[in-house]
Design an enzyme around this catalytic site. Structure first.
Site, short mmCIF file in Angstrom:
data_model
loop_
_atom_site.label_atom_id
_atom_site.label_comp_id
_atom_site.label_asym_id
_atom_site.label_seq_id
_atom_site.Cartn_x
_atom_site.Cartn_y
_atom_site.Cartn_z
N HIS A 195 -52.22 -48.40 32.19
CA HIS A 195 -51.74 -48.03 33.52
C HIS A 195 -52.11 -49.13 34.51
CE1 HIS A 195 -51.70 -43.62 32.12
NE2 HIS A 195 -50.49 -44.13 32.08
N HIS B 172 -59.33 -45.90 31.39
CA HIS B 172 -58.47 -45.54 32.53
C HIS B 172 -59.34 -45.27 33.74
CE1 HIS B 172 -54.58 -44.37 30.39
NE2 HIS B 172 -55.41 -44.57 29.37
N GLU C 120 -62.08 -41.90 31.73
CA GLU C 120 -61.62 -41.99 33.11
C GLU C 120 -62.82 -42.50 33.89
OE1 GLU C 120 -58.65 -41.66 34.20
OE2 GLU C 120 -57.74 -40.77 32.42
N GLU D 245 -54.85 -49.07 37.54
CA GLU D 245 -56.23 -48.67 37.26
C GLU D 245 -57.08 -49.92 36.99
OE1 GLU D 245 -55.60 -45.74 34.15
OE2 GLU D 245 -54.27 -44.58 35.44
O1 PAY Z 1 -54.19 -39.72 27.01
O2 PAY Z 1 -55.44 -40.64 28.46
C1 PAY Z 1 -54.57 -39.83 28.17
C2 PAY Z 1 -53.91 -38.97 29.23
C3 PAY Z 1 -54.71 -38.81 30.49
C4 PAY Z 1 -54.44 -39.83 31.56
C5 PAY Z 1 -52.93 -39.97 31.75
O3 PAY Z 1 -52.37 -40.81 31.05
O4 PAY Z 1 -52.33 -39.25 32.56
C6 PAY Z 1 -55.13 -39.36 32.82
C7 PAY Z 1 -54.76 -40.07 34.09
C8 PAY Z 1 -54.73 -41.57 33.91
O5 PAY Z 1 -55.78 -42.21 33.86
O6 PAY Z 1 -53.64 -42.09 33.81
C9 PAY Z 1 -55.67 -39.68 35.24
C10 PAY Z 1 -55.31 -40.30 36.54
C11 PAY Z 1 -56.26 -39.85 37.64
C12 PAY Z 1 -53.89 -39.92 36.96
O7 PAY Z 1 -53.11 -40.82 37.22
O8 PAY Z 1 -53.58 -38.73 37.00
ZN ZN Z 2 -54.43 -44.02 33.31
#
Ligand code: PAY
Ligand code: ZN
Length: 307
Positions: free
Chosen positions: A67, A191, A266, A70
């Protein structure tokens, strides 16, 4: 741009700087080699390093920057490389395990957050008037089931099919090709934000086969962080800690490749800020230290449990 010799953890760095820093390190350390997954959608190489002091060691694989916004995640990844290579304190971890680290597995997106839109999350693939697939929704394991969207304009667009994106294909091929030969037993994805140490699964409330071990190890890692910085991190399955989501890399690594020790961190976001992805640079170092400490605990505890 910044001279790679001035690389540090007091600020965030451009993709080019991260890559040239890694290349220079590899030139000056024979135990470190450059690794490359191949080019992204926009033709930017997806680069990493492999620290291998003994070919028969098990390997820890770390991906970050899936992402784009991040930024603390690639910082933590480069911190890990640097500590393992240069800090005598972690000698046993550098000698008894090999480490493959890819700080930016979504280079097009990361570059875009420096040049145009700080809050960009996805890759930069083009769909009519929209751009970008959420690469952490694109893996072909329970793809497009929950917590994702099939609308290209959405931030959590899962792509047109499982594994449709070139960056997803590159990572899959690399990990598949190296899983046996490098004995990859641990898969870590970095992340931000939320201060969580999560494990599979994201797509279902059903427990992973080794849920109890993952939970116990994750809680020990969180306790390490408490000791290091006083910060509170929680551990649990992705589904039960943050929100259900499918098509993530970690679910694929565990569910398809059967890599037993699989975590998504996270890391920190700033307290009391509307822009929770923008962690002030003066918190980079501490956040990296706590993440690295937690990862070493995971490695140690998994080893004790016979993984
Ligand atoms: O598999 O890591 C995973 C899924 C969880 C993450 C995601 O891909 O949505 C969690 C989010 C992230 O780091 O992208 C959390 C953050 C705060 C968001 O953008 O919601
Ligand atoms: Zn992420």
């Amino acid at each position: 741009d910044v001279d790679p010799s001035t690389f540090n953890w007091d600020k965030y760095f451009h993709l080019e700087t991260i890559n040239s820093w890694m290349e220079n390190l590899a030139k000056s350390h024979k135990e470190l080699t450059s690794v490359d997954m191949g080019p992204s959608y926009q033709g930017i190489p997806i680069k990493g390093v492999k620290l291998a002091r003994n070919a028969s060691n098990p390997t820890i694989f770390i991906e970050s920057g899936i992402h784009a916004r991040e930024w603390i995640a690639p910082s933590a990844a480069t911190f890990i490389i640097n500590e393992l290579l240069n800090n005598e304190k972690w000698k046993t971890f550098a000698e008894n395990y090999n480490w493959i680290v890819f700080p930016v597995v979504n280079p097009d997106g990361y570059k875009y957050t420096f040049e145009s839109d700080r809050m960009w999350r996805k890759n930069r693939n083009l769909f009519g008037i929209s751009r970008g697939v959420d690469l952490n929704r694109n893996y072909p394991y329970h793809w497009n089931e929950i917590g994702c969207s099939d609308d290209p304009s959405r931030y959590d667009f899962c792509g047109t099919s499982g594994g449709s994106e070139v960056e997803t294909q590159r990572l899959m091929k690399f990990v598949q090709d190296h899983k046996e030969s490098d004995n990859i037993r641990t898969y870590i994805a970095l992340h931000s934000f939320s201060q969580l140490i999560m494990f599979p699964y994201g797509f279902t409330a059903e427990k992973a086969d080794n849920y109890d071990d993952l939970k116990e190890i994750g809680e020990k890692a969180a306790a390490t962080i408490k000791r290091i910085s006083g910060q509170t991190y929680k551990s649990g399955s992705l589904y039960e800690t943050i929100y259900p989501s499918s098509g993530g890399s970690k679910d694929w690594a565990h569910g398809v490749l059967n890599i037993p020790i699989t975590y998504t961190f996270e890391l920190r976001g700033p307290a009391n800020s509307p822009d929770l992805f923008i962690l002030p640079a003066d918190q980079i170092k501490e956040t990296c230290e706590e993440a690295f400490g937690a990862i070493l605990t995971i490695v140690e505890e998994a080893d004790k449990k016979g993984y």
